[in-house]
Design an enzyme around this catalytic site. Structure first.
Site, PDB file in Angstrom:
ATOM      1  N   SER A  99       0.827  -1.211   0.000  1.00  0.00           N
ATOM      2  CA  SER A  99       0.000   0.000   0.000  1.00  0.00           C
ATOM      3  C   SER A  99       0.858   1.256   0.000  1.00  0.00           C
ATOM      4  O   SER A  99       0.533   2.241  -0.677  1.00  0.00           O
ATOM      5  CB  SER A  99      -0.931   0.009   1.212  1.00  0.00           C
ATOM      6  N   GLU A 141     -13.858  10.514   1.966  1.00  0.00           N
ATOM      7  CA  GLU A 141     -14.248  11.352   3.094  1.00  0.00           C
ATOM      8  C   GLU A 141     -15.008  10.545   4.129  1.00  0.00           C
ATOM      9  O   GLU A 141     -15.496   9.446   3.834  1.00  0.00           O
ATOM     10  CB  GLU A 141     -15.100  12.528   2.599  1.00  0.00           C
ATOM     11  N   TRP A 170      -9.144   7.701   6.086  1.00  0.00           N
ATOM     12  CA  TRP A 170      -8.517   6.441   5.686  1.00  0.00           C
ATOM     13  C   TRP A 170      -7.431   6.673   4.648  1.00  0.00           C
ATOM     14  O   TRP A 170      -7.379   6.011   3.609  1.00  0.00           O
ATOM     15  CB  TRP A 170      -9.554   5.435   5.177  1.00  0.00           C
ATOM     16  N   GLU A 371     -10.348   1.281  -2.543  1.00  0.00           N
ATOM     17  CA  GLU A 371     -10.254   1.503  -3.990  1.00  0.00           C
ATOM     18  C   GLU A 371     -11.331   0.732  -4.750  1.00  0.00           C
ATOM     19  O   GLU A 371     -11.090   0.174  -5.808  1.00  0.00           O
ATOM     20  CB  GLU A 371      -8.842   1.172  -4.482  1.00  0.00           C
TER      21      GLU A 371
END
Length: 392
Positions: A99, A141, A170, A371
């Site tokens: 990540s 958000e 996040w 994602e």
């Protein structure tokens, strides 16, 4: 001509599809992960901290892993397949490390490389490619995850400046980033902004109490009237097309990376099954265990083959977003199932950090969602298959 021997590590002979340069990239990243991540990652996961993350970023930059599929500005210019192989090896160590690389290269650097001005590219990309500067990507958000069009972060013009106000949630790399690519509503539509994190009004508190991706920095971004010059905006894109194209590039890395986590769990289960004895013989000799291992191997290597196919399409300029959704939906879902099955083979030992299985399984619960959730990718494919839009 005699047939080559069966290779349990590569039962379909997928390595035959790789070029020597591809194998060299894979081996370089695998060695780095074995030396710099695997000996320590269980402790990082247990404590929820990654000491020296900035040094790790610089090391990743030194082997060309940051923004590696981008060209120029100090980037490696590697192929999509080579980038995918790197993601697989990194996630075989830990999803958090992959990540770090994905957000740096496929989101923050990719946005600047594709949509930034020449000045923005020259200023940020070489330092990000070397790992001197870590980047993050602010889209999600607190109340608007799968619906980014409803974001509340807003940028307004004030004379020759922009003023940004809002919150993002996040955000991988947030509290260690030197630059953030932040997407905000404007009177002209959604725009991207290159935000130095030392700007007054910008803060990135760390999100704690995570039970997944614990070997990763996750933050909230708070923008309290952050004033930026006019040239902070990404000039080459307006609307959701900008952030969504970045996400598609990052999702491609997940297609490969998830198979790395699955491979780690599968290999652990195979070795355990060959050595763990019950009823006087290794459990790998029992039919039910062999059935589990066979099913795991089939899904693992089908997933790697799918990732390779999508990589070749990307290198040929023919990869569609729907195909990336196909890959992420299948490969992450199957990777989780492989991890869970591996846990059953290890029994109680499967929950111990002495083995990587539970760590990978909990990490993949986040990878499944970020994602693009399962539901979003199902709807992307559903729309492509039927021509009917079920999003609203």
């Amino acid at each position: 001509m005699p047939l080559p021997p069966f290779d349990p590590a590569d039962p379909l002979g997928i390595d035959d599809l790789l070029q020597p340069e591809d194998l060299a990239v894979r081996d370089t990243v695998r060695r780095w992960a074995a030396d710099r991540v695997l000996p320590y990652v269980a402790e990082w996961y247990e404590t929820g901290e990654v000491p020296g993350i900035r040094e790790l970023a610089r090391e990743l930059g030194s082997i060309g892993a940051l923004g590696m599929s981008l060209s120029g500005y100090g980037c490696a210019g590697a192929s999509a397949v080579q980038y995918g192989l790197a993601c697989l090896e990194l996630e075989a160590a830990d999803s958090g490390i992959r990540s770090l690389v994905s957000v740096q290269g496929s989101l923050a650097m990719y946005a600047i490389h594709r949509y930034g001005s020449e000045e923005q590219k020259q200023n940020w990309l070489p330092r990000m490619a070397s790992g001197e500067v870590i980047g993050c990507f602010g889209l999600t958000e607190p109340d608007h995850g799968s619906d980014p069009a409803s974001m509340r972060t807003y940028a307004k013009r004030d004379g020759g400046d922009w003023v940004l106000t809002g919150r993002k949630m996040w955000i991988t790399n947030g509290s260690v980033a030197g630059v953030a690519v932040v997407w905000a509503q404007t009177e002209d539509g959604i725009r991207g902004f290159v935000v130095p994190t030392d700007s007054p009004g910008f803060s990135a508190p760390v999100i704690k109490h995570k039970l997944s991706l614990r070997a990763s920095v996750t933050s909230e971004l708070v923008l309290d009237e952050v004033r930026l010059p006019a040239d902070a905006v990404l000039p080459e894109v307006t609307g959701l097309r900008g952030p969504l194209s970045c996400l598609s590039h990052a999702r491609y890395g997940i297609v490969w990376g998830s198979m790395g986590a699955a491979r780690s769990c599968f290999e652990t289960a195979v070795e355990y099954a060959k050595s763990r004895e019950q009823f006087g013989r290794p459990i790998g000799g029992f039919q039910l265990t062999q059935a589990k291992l066979a099913d795991m191997a089939v899904e693992l290597h089908k997933g790697i083959l799918l990732a390779h196919h999508l990589g070749r399409r990307m290198d040929a300029g023919r990869l569609r977003p729907e195909q990336v959704s196909f890959g992420k939906l299948n490969n992450v879902r199957e990777a989780i199932d492989i991890c869970r099955t591996a846990r059953t083979i290890l029994g109680a030992n499967g929950i111990s950090l002495e083995y990587p299985i539970m760590r990978h399984a909990t990490n993949l619960e986040s990878v499944l969602t970020y994602e693009g959730t399962v539901e979003m990718h199902q709807l992307v494919l559903g729309k492509a298959l039927t021509g009917l839009d079920a999003f609203r």
